[in-house]
Each structure stands twice: as C-alpha cells, then as structure tokens.
Write a protein that holds these residues in place. Structure first.
Motif, PDB file in Angstrom:
ATOM      1  N   GLY A 118      -8.871   7.001   6.085  1.00  0.00           N
ATOM      2  CA  GLY A 118      -7.409   7.022   6.087  1.00  0.00           C
ATOM      3  C   GLY A 118      -6.866   7.239   7.485  1.00  0.00           C
ATOM      4  O   GLY A 118      -5.940   6.559   7.926  1.00  0.00           O
ATOM      5  N   ILE A 119      -7.440   8.200   8.206  1.00  0.00           N
ATOM      6  CA  ILE A 119      -7.034   8.474   9.590  1.00  0.00           C
ATOM      7  C   ILE A 119      -7.299   7.254  10.459  1.00  0.00           C
ATOM      8  O   ILE A 119      -6.472   6.849  11.278  1.00  0.00           O
ATOM      9  N   LEU A 120      -8.478   6.649  10.269  1.00  0.00           N
ATOM     10  CA  LEU A 120      -8.855   5.479  11.061  1.00  0.00           C
ATOM     11  C   LEU A 120      -7.895   4.311  10.814  1.00  0.00           C
ATOM     12  O   LEU A 120      -7.439   3.657  11.753  1.00  0.00           O
ATOM     13  N   GLY A 121      -7.597   4.075   9.549  1.00  0.00           N
ATOM     14  CA  GLY A 121      -6.676   2.990   9.223  1.00  0.00           C
ATOM     15  C   GLY A 121      -5.293   3.226   9.799  1.00  0.00           C
ATOM     16  O   GLY A 121      -4.663   2.309  10.330  1.00  0.00           O
ATOM     17  N   HIS A 122      -4.818   4.489   9.710  1.00  0.00           N
ATOM     18  CA  HIS A 122      -3.506   4.829  10.254  1.00  0.00           C
ATOM     19  C   HIS A 122      -3.477   4.603  11.764  1.00  0.00           C
ATOM     20  O   HIS A 122      -2.503   4.081  12.313  1.00  0.00           O
ATOM     21  N   PHE A 123      -4.551   4.984  12.429  1.00  0.00           N
ATOM     22  CA  PHE A 123      -4.633   4.823  13.885  1.00  0.00           C
ATOM     23  C   PHE A 123      -4.502   3.355  14.283  1.00  0.00           C
ATOM     24  O   PHE A 123      -3.676   2.996  15.125  1.00  0.00           O
ATOM     25  N   TRP A 124      -5.342   2.493  13.678  1.00  0.00           N
ATOM     26  CA  TRP A 124      -5.312   1.081  14.067  1.00  0.00           C
ATOM     27  C   TRP A 124      -4.001   0.409  13.666  1.00  0.00           C
ATOM     28  O   TRP A 124      -3.504  -0.475  14.371  1.00  0.00           O
ATOM     29  N   ASN A 125      -3.423   0.810  12.543  1.00  0.00           N
ATOM     30  CA  ASN A 125      -2.115   0.260  12.162  1.00  0.00           C
ATOM     31  C   ASN A 125      -1.058   0.577  13.211  1.00  0.00           C
ATOM     32  O   ASN A 125      -0.227  -0.269  13.564  1.00  0.00           O
ATOM     33  N   CYS A 126      -1.084   1.813  13.693  1.00  0.00           N
ATOM     34  CA  CYS A 126      -0.109   2.206  14.717  1.00  0.00           C
ATOM     35  C   CYS A 126      -0.342   1.466  16.035  1.00  0.00           C
ATOM     36  O   CYS A 126       0.607   1.039  16.694  1.00  0.00           O
ATOM     37  N   LEU A 128       5.192   0.698  -9.197  1.00  0.00           N
ATOM     38  CA  LEU A 128       5.569   0.764  -7.783  1.00  0.00           C
ATOM     39  C   LEU A 128       6.991   1.261  -7.582  1.00  0.00           C
ATOM     40  O   LEU A 128       7.251   2.104  -6.726  1.00  0.00           O
ATOM     41  N   ARG A 129       7.895   0.739  -8.374  1.00  0.00           N
ATOM     42  CA  ARG A 129       9.301   1.095  -8.128  1.00  0.00           C
ATOM     43  C   ARG A 129       9.583   2.563  -8.414  1.00  0.00           C
ATOM     44  O   ARG A 129      10.509   3.150  -7.848  1.00  0.00           O
ATOM     45  N   ASN A 130       8.753   3.179  -9.241  1.00  0.00           N
ATOM     46  CA  ASN A 130       8.913   4.614  -9.495  1.00  0.00           C
ATOM     47  C   ASN A 130       8.510   5.465  -8.303  1.00  0.00           C
ATOM     48  O   ASN A 130       8.757   6.671  -8.280  1.00  0.00           O
ATOM     49  N   LYS A 131       7.878   4.850  -7.303  1.00  0.00           N
ATOM     50  CA  LYS A 131       7.469   5.564  -6.100  1.00  0.00           C
ATOM     51  C   LYS A 131       8.462   5.373  -4.957  1.00  0.00           C
ATOM     52  O   LYS A 131       8.239   5.863  -3.859  1.00  0.00           O
ATOM     53  N   MET A 132       9.551   4.651  -5.230  1.00  0.00           N
ATOM     54  CA  MET A 132      10.519   4.356  -4.178  1.00  0.00           C
ATOM     55  C   MET A 132      11.891   4.946  -4.517  1.00  0.00           C
ATOM     56  O   MET A 132      12.437   4.656  -5.585  1.00  0.00           O
ATOM     57  N   PRO A 133      12.459   5.741  -3.615  1.00  0.00           N
ATOM     58  CA  PRO A 133      13.760   6.362  -3.882  1.00  0.00           C
ATOM     59  C   PRO A 133      14.956   5.485  -3.494  1.00  0.00           C
ATOM     60  O   PRO A 133      16.094   5.844  -3.762  1.00  0.00           O
ATOM     61  N   TRP A 134      14.703   4.356  -2.825  1.00  0.00           N
ATOM     62  CA  TRP A 134      15.800   3.506  -2.348  1.00  0.00           C
ATOM     63  C   TRP A 134      16.182   2.472  -3.409  1.00  0.00           C
ATOM     64  O   TRP A 134      15.692   2.498  -4.541  1.00  0.00           O
ATOM     65  N   LEU A 173      -4.986   0.676   4.151  1.00  0.00           N
ATOM     66  CA  LEU A 173      -4.528  -0.573   3.572  1.00  0.00           C
ATOM     67  C   LEU A 173      -4.911  -0.700   2.109  1.00  0.00           C
ATOM     68  O   LEU A 173      -4.717  -1.742   1.510  1.00  0.00           O
ATOM     69  N   ASN A 174      -5.528   0.349   1.545  1.00  0.00           N
ATOM     70  CA  ASN A 174      -5.887   0.271   0.136  1.00  0.00           C
ATOM     71  C   ASN A 174      -4.645   0.039  -0.697  1.00  0.00           C
ATOM     72  O   ASN A 174      -3.688   0.808  -0.643  1.00  0.00           O
ATOM     73  N   ALA A 175      -4.648  -1.021  -1.475  1.00  0.00           N
ATOM     74  CA  ALA A 175      -3.466  -1.367  -2.272  1.00  0.00           C
ATOM     75  C   ALA A 175      -3.315  -0.394  -3.433  1.00  0.00           C
ATOM     76  O   ALA A 175      -4.276   0.169  -3.948  1.00  0.00           O
ATOM     77  N   LEU A 176      -2.081  -0.221  -3.842  1.00  0.00           N
ATOM     78  CA  LEU A 176      -1.777   0.639  -4.983  1.00  0.00           C
ATOM     79  C   LEU A 176      -1.975  -0.151  -6.266  1.00  0.00           C
ATOM     80  O   LEU A 176      -1.463  -1.235  -6.409  1.00  0.00           O
ATOM     81  N   HIS A 177      -2.742   0.365  -7.171  1.00  0.00           N
ATOM     82  CA  HIS A 177      -3.007  -0.346  -8.426  1.00  0.00           C
ATOM     83  C   HIS A 177      -2.410   0.438  -9.588  1.00  0.00           C
ATOM     84  O   HIS A 177      -2.280   1.631  -9.525  1.00  0.00           O
ATOM     85  N   SER A 215       0.823  -1.211   0.000  1.00  0.00           N
ATOM     86  CA  SER A 215       0.000   0.000   0.000  1.00  0.00           C
ATOM     87  C   SER A 215       0.858   1.263   0.000  1.00  0.00           C
ATOM     88  O   SER A 215       2.046   1.246   0.322  1.00  0.00           O
ATOM     89  N   ILE A 216       0.210   2.360  -0.353  1.00  0.00           N
ATOM     90  CA  ILE A 216       0.885   3.660  -0.321  1.00  0.00           C
ATOM     91  C   ILE A 216       1.328   3.973   1.103  1.00  0.00           C
ATOM     92  O   ILE A 216       2.400   4.532   1.334  1.00  0.00           O
ATOM     93  N   ASP A 217       0.494   3.586   2.069  1.00  0.00           N
ATOM     94  CA  ASP A 217       0.811   3.816   3.479  1.00  0.00           C
ATOM     95  C   ASP A 217       2.117   3.140   3.864  1.00  0.00           C
ATOM     96  O   ASP A 217       2.966   3.735   4.537  1.00  0.00           O
ATOM     97  N   GLU A 218       2.282   1.893   3.413  1.00  0.00           N
ATOM     98  CA  GLU A 218       3.489   1.143   3.779  1.00  0.00           C
ATOM     99  C   GLU A 218       4.735   1.733   3.121  1.00  0.00           C
ATOM    100  O   GLU A 218       5.811   1.741   3.711  1.00  0.00           O
ATOM    101  N   ILE A 219       4.589   2.220   1.905  1.00  0.00           N
ATOM    102  CA  ILE A 219       5.724   2.878   1.246  1.00  0.00           C
ATOM    103  C   ILE A 219       6.044   4.194   1.946  1.00  0.00           C
ATOM    104  O   ILE A 219       7.217   4.524   2.191  1.00  0.00           O
ATOM    105  N   SER A 220       4.991   4.943   2.305  1.00  0.00           N
ATOM    106  CA  SER A 220       5.202   6.259   2.925  1.00  0.00           C
ATOM    107  C   SER A 220       5.860   6.149   4.296  1.00  0.00           C
ATOM    108  O   SER A 220       6.539   7.079   4.737  1.00  0.00           O
ATOM    109  N   ILE A 221       5.670   5.019   4.974  1.00  0.00           N
ATOM    110  CA  ILE A 221       6.291   4.828   6.288  1.00  0.00           C
ATOM    111  C   ILE A 221       7.810   4.898   6.179  1.00  0.00           C
ATOM    112  O   ILE A 221       8.489   5.443   7.049  1.00  0.00           O
ATOM    113  N   LEU A 222       8.341   4.353   5.078  1.00  0.00           N
ATOM    114  CA  LEU A 222       9.793   4.281   4.933  1.00  0.00           C
ATOM    115  C   LEU A 222      10.416   5.554   4.356  1.00  0.00           C
ATOM    116  O   LEU A 222      11.628   5.752   4.480  1.00  0.00           O
TER     117      LEU A 222
END
Length: 674
Positions: A533-541, A386-392, A670-674, A344-351
């Motif tokens: 989005g806020i709700l998902g972020h809260f429960w993930n944390c 996906l890989r175009n969204k990652m700088p690592w 958790l919405n997956a990136l398509h 998900s975008i959330d998981e990429i944004s975490i890093l």
C-alpha cells in the motif's frame, strides 16, 4: 456482406446451375457489377420517384378497395409534387416496359430480364436503375387500375379498358378466383416501393462520412444487391399481371420474391434506424463540443454532458442519501470525478479531504459520474456499494453515448479516474486535477491549471507524499535532515544498500561535520514488513507529480528530469531518492548508487567541506557520464493526455516511443474495490 441472412428457402438447381433465389449476395454482386459501367447519366431521379410514389399509392389503394372491399378514399391521400422543371424519360420507360412485358413465368427468365434491364441502364446510379424500372411498371399498373376505376362511368375508359383486358379481371367470378393473387402482387409492389424509398433515403444520408456513421457503410455496400432484388421483384410482378389478364393457367410464383423483398426491407429499415441514431449522436456530439467551446452556464453544460435529451435526472446526495435537483450545481464551481466501477479505495480517499475542505464553501461541489457503457444487474449492485462510500453528489446510472464519447475523446478518459474542474460558466479550468490533488491536496485549491503551475513551480515536497502517516519521517523533514528514500525489486540489493548507507550515516567524518542522514525504505511497514500500500501510494504520487509538471511544458526542468529518472527506475533492482528535508536533491539507479557508496572514501573528505548534497550529486553524475544506463520510462495509457515527445533525463536526445503491456499485481494502492 450480410448475404447469408437474406437467402430465402433454397430452390433446386436449374439445369445443374444454382437457383437465382439461392444465390448469395456476393454471387449476385459479381454478376450485376459486370452490367454497371459508371453512374454518369444525369436525370432527376428524386422527382421521378415522387411521381411513381403518387401513382402506386393510389393504384394500390384502388386494388384494395376493388378486390378486398375496403372503403379507403383516394381524396385522403396527399400527393407530393415533383420539381416544376421535371421531364420524365418516357422513351426509356417504354423500352423498359416492353422489356418486361409478356414474359413467361419462371425465376431464371426473371433473372435474365433483370440482367437485360441492368445492361440497358448501365450508366445510371443504382437508385436510378430501381426507380426507372418501378416507373415503367407504374405506367402499366397505374393505367390498368385507373381504367378499372373509370370504366363504368367513362366511355373512353371503358373502350381503353377492353384493350387492356380490364373486364377480364373485374368479372366477379374471375375477381373471386384471382383475388388472392392480385392482392399478392399489390402487397409485393407496396413492399418494393418501400425498399426503393429506403435506398433513396440512404443516398440522402450518404452526405455523412461513414467514419462518423458506421451503419451507413454496411447499408451503402448492399445497395446494388438491394436494387437487384427490387428490380427482379418488379419483373416478377409484371409477369404475374400479364398471366392474370390473359386468363391463362400459367402463374409466376411470387412467394420467394416476397420473402426476399421483405427480408431486404427489414434489413434496410433496421440500418436506416441505426444510421439515424448514429447521426443524432453525431449532431449531439457536435453540439456538445460547441457548447464546451463557448459555455455560458455550468447547468447547461452538465445536462448536455450527462443526460440524454429531455431526460434530466436527479442527483444522489452522498452525505444524506437523498435525491436532489441538479439545481444544486447552479452557478457553482464543480469537480467532475469520472471513473469506471473499478475505481480504487485510494482514488476515492484522495477526494475525501478535498470534500471536507470545500463543503463549507457553497461555491464548490464534487460530482461522481460513473462511466459505464451498458448497465447490468451486477454493475448496478457494484454501483450501490461504491456510492455508499462517497459523501459528494452522484449521478445515477450514467450512460449517454454522446457524453461518454466526449469524455473519452476530449478529456482523454481511459478507464482511469480523472477529475475535471469547471467554473460556474461551464468552462474547463483543469482537464484532470486528480494528479495535483494526489500530490498536494487542499494546498492546490482551487485546482485550476494556474494553481497547478504555481504550486508545482515550488518543487516536489516529500511531505506531500507521506502526510502524517509516519511521525519519524515528518520530524526528519522538519529538521532538514538528509534522507535516503530507497526501494527496488531485489531484496538483496535493499539489504546491501541499507548496510552501506547506514555505515555512511555513522561515519565519523559525517558525524563530525554534524551531517545527519536518515534512511527510509519505501514499501516497508513500521516493523519492517512489506507494505504494498505504501509502495503503491509512493509511485502514484511520483507519477502524478510528473504529469503535473509535464502538463504544459515541452522541455523538462532539472527537477522533472530527476522525477523522470526515478520513474525509469521503478522496476529495477534498486533505486534511491536523496532529499534534504522535503526538497529532492538527486535520484539514482541501484547500480550507480552502490558504486557511490562503495567509493565513499574517495569523496567523504569533500563532504565535510562542501556538504553531502553537492559531493554526492557531483560524484554520482560523473559515474553516470562514464556508464550511462539505458533509460526506459513507462507512461500508463490511462494517464490522460500524454506528451507528444519526451527528452531523455540522462542526455539531450528525444526518447523513442514503444508500446508495452504490463500487469502490476503488487501495486496495493490500485487494488479495485469489489
């Protein structure tokens, strides 16, 4: 059984019974097992096979030279040596040869002869039965063609050849007449030799457990049937040779046996190839596990994990979109970001903040390893997006079976993103640092288990969830105000709680005691709209913090119990978290919390004297004691390593374990990136 694939063209029924060549493997198995007592007859089957192979390779070469006019030299053949102590079972071979000799042609007779042979060899293993029958055939076949080679130059061979009717075959008109049939026998014996050789190879591979080498199980189950087809084919070839040397018009039809034996051979070769592939993967897996137990350099570990043998690829540098050598990881601390293509975008944004925080530090690198079992064109397109969204750094089209198996079994990867941290020696410093990174970000640097234990011992800080996303909330936290974080599935409950909690916050007693209480409805945007989005972020944390706390602990501490209780309320009508500043004070179920607010008049006087924190918690705990809710806590199977047991947050009992299946479509983070 895979028998139906091996059925040759069906022949008509014989005397109202099913033709042998049309019988299924299961039908054959039922018949031949009746002949098999147990394999306790011991003799050197390997050495016998070596001798038989030597005989038949030379004999079949002589046939090719004599009949087909080839010019292959026997001197070019390299014989294998049996054990020095080997003594062939000559009496048994002569009995078998006699059993096969001078039989009338026909598949039903061949079957009866085969069954008789199997009865005589009932105490031998299946591979031994096959090689003994082939050896009995080789005695005659090898003798015949040896005499054919020597009869013109050796008087004894000439006389012996007459007794064996060698001249009958070698006469030019006869040789031309029967040449095709002789070659057919010769080729069929070559194929049968390969079948028996394959059976011996499978027996040698049987030292491996079929759990580790699944293909071995399928092949080993078929060995009795394969041995049957080898033996009946040998019987048919012996009959055909007798027909040819007697110069009679009777013939044994060999093409159905050739079809059977070639299908059997192809199947065995395929299974053996598959077995070797699985064994290579097994050995590579064991080597990888050993390497990870005693690592010496991150590069060696990375290559063994990510790349197939001798196929090291370059990495993509996400910041420049250029290919770079894996040497960039040499002597570095590496965070392996492992995920499927549904990350998900959330998981990429975490890093991303982590990448920004460490990129000036040359000692730390991040590498994305996409876990894909089998690549397709569509998956490659998704990978490129996906890989175009990652700088690592990024691994291209990772798919080694061994590496994926290790990641799944040893690092508990279950299609949910994880972050494995390794030091420059290749030692795992944390099996999944993504939980603590989600909660604490760069505050958890360098993301080791020691760093996690240190930072998690300080407690759960609410600002770790919200960061700078809500200026008002950050101000409340800074001012050490009491804050009700609340939410739930029931909008009516949320409205009632908001009304009653607001009344509590504005009560003259609370105001007079200079107690400041704020409300924050989780899952609502700044304008009061639903924000999944806020709700998902809260429960993930919340989940991430819980898994960080329980990573090594067997007994839950008070804070972990509060978080566990909160997680058990996730799908209830309502829930609250009361914090003072960033520190969690208490959590509660919607039903009991509403009772606490309804009975505010009973405890508000004490709030002024000893504080809201103590009064609220003690009154809430008393209500739970009187009406303790049943606690259910869902642990995602994708969370990684799950604790062996978990204590109830309301009582000292160990919770029972259940399995449930659930789909949360409303978890925006958790919405997956398509």
């Amino acid at each position: 059984m895979a028998s139906k694939l091996l059925i040759a063209a069906a022949k008509p029924a014989i005397n109202g019974e099913l033709s042998v060549l049309s019988m299924s493997d299961e039908q054959i198995m039922n018949q031949i097992y009746a002949t098999h007592v147990h394999a306790d007859e011991k003799f050197d089957a390997d050495s016998l096979f070596v001798v038989v192979e030597n005989v038949l390779k030379r004999a079949t070469l002589i046939v090719d030279n004599v009949v087909m006019g080839t010019q292959d030299h026997l001197e070019n053949l390299e014989d294998k040596a049996p054990k020095a102590s080997f003594s062939p079972p000559l009496c048994t071979l002569k009995q078998l040869s006699s059993e096969m000799a001078c039989k009338a042609p026909g598949e039903e007779i061949a079957h009866k002869t085969t069954m008789s042979i199997l009865n005589k060899l009932s105490t031998y293993s299946w591979d031994a039965k096959a090689v003994l029958t082939l050896a009995a055939f080789a005695l005659d076949y090898g003798d015949f063609w040896l005499l054919a080679q020597l009869h013109s130059s050796d008087q004894l061979a000439k006389s012996m050849g007459i007794l064996r009717r060698v001249p009958t075959i070698l006469k030019r008109p006869v040789l031309q007449k029967y040449g095709k049939e002789i070659v057919e026998v010769n080729n069929l014996i070559k194929a049968t030799l390969e079948v028996i050789e394959s059976i011996f190879e499978l027996e040698k591979l049987s030292i491996y457990d079929t759990k580790d080498v699944p293909a071995l199980s399928t092949a080993m189950d078929r060995i009795p049937v394969d041995a049957y087809w080898a033996i009946i084919t040998i019987v048919a070839c012996m009959t055909q040779m007798c027909c040819l040397t007697s110069d009679e018009n009777k013939r044994q039809e060999l093409s159905p046996f050739a079809q059977k034996i070639n299908i059997t051979l192809n199947f065995l070769k395929m299974q053996i190839k598959l077995c070797h592939q699985q064994i290579d993967e097994l050995e590579a897996y064991r080597k990888l596990k050993k390497l990870l137990r005693t690592p010496t350099e991150i590069m060696e570990v990375f290559k063994a994990l990510v790349f197939a043998k001798d196929n090291v690829q370059q990495l993509i540098d996400g910041s420049t979109n250029k290919l770079v050598s894996i040497d960039v990881l040499k002597k570095k601390n590496v965070v392996l970001f492992l995920s499927g293509l549904d990350v998900s975008i959330d998981e990429i944004s975490i890093l991303k903040p982590i990448y920004d925080g460490i990129r000036k530090n040359e000692q730390y690198k991040i590498v994305w390893i996409p876990i894909v079992e089998e690549w397709t064109d569509d998956l490659r397109k998704k990978f490129e997006i996906l890989r175009n969204k990652m700088p690592w750094y990024i691994v291209q089209y990772f798919s080694p079976v061994v590496g994926i198996k290790f990641i799944k079994e040893e690092w508990n990867f279950k299609n949910k993103a994880i972050a494995v941290v390794m030091n420059p020696q290749g030692k795992v410093e944390h099996p999944n640092a993504l939980h603590m990174i989600r909660v604490w970000g760069m505050k958890a640097f360098p993301f080791t288990t020691i760093a996690e234990e240190t930072i998690s011992s300080k407690g759960f800080l609410m600002e770790s969830i919200w960061s700078d996303s809500n200026p008002n909330l950050n101000a409340w936290i800074q001012e050490e105000k009491y804050i009700f974080f609340y939410g739930g599935k029931d909008n009516e409950w949320i409205q009632q709680f908001t009304k009653k909690a607001t009344a509590l916050a504005n009560d003259p007693v609370i105001k007079g005691a200079r107690i400041s209480i704020e409300l924050f409805c989780v899952g609502k945007g700044s304008k009061g709209e639903d924000d999944i989005g806020i709700l998902g972020h809260f429960w993930n944390c919340i989940e991430s913090f819980f898994f960080s706390r329980t990573h090594k602990k067997t007994d839950s501490d008070p804070l972990t119990q509060e978080i566990q209780k909160l997680l058990s309320y996730k799908n209830e009508s309502g829930w609250i978290v009361l914090s003072k500043g960033s520190r969690v004070v208490a959590t509660g179920h919607g039903t009991t919390i509403m009772k606490v607010l309804d009975e505010f008049e009973k405890w508000k006087g004490y709030a002024r004297e000893i504080g809201v924190e103590i009064c609220f918690k003690e009154y809430h705990d008393k209500l739970i004691e009187m009406d303790r809710p049943c606690c259910r806590f869902d642990v995602p199977i994708t969370a990684g390593k799950i604790p062996d047991h978990m204590k109830c947050p309301h009582c000292p009992r160990v919770m029972e374990t259940f399995i449930s299946f659930k789909c949360c479509h409303l978890d925006g983070a958790l919405n997956a990136l398509h």
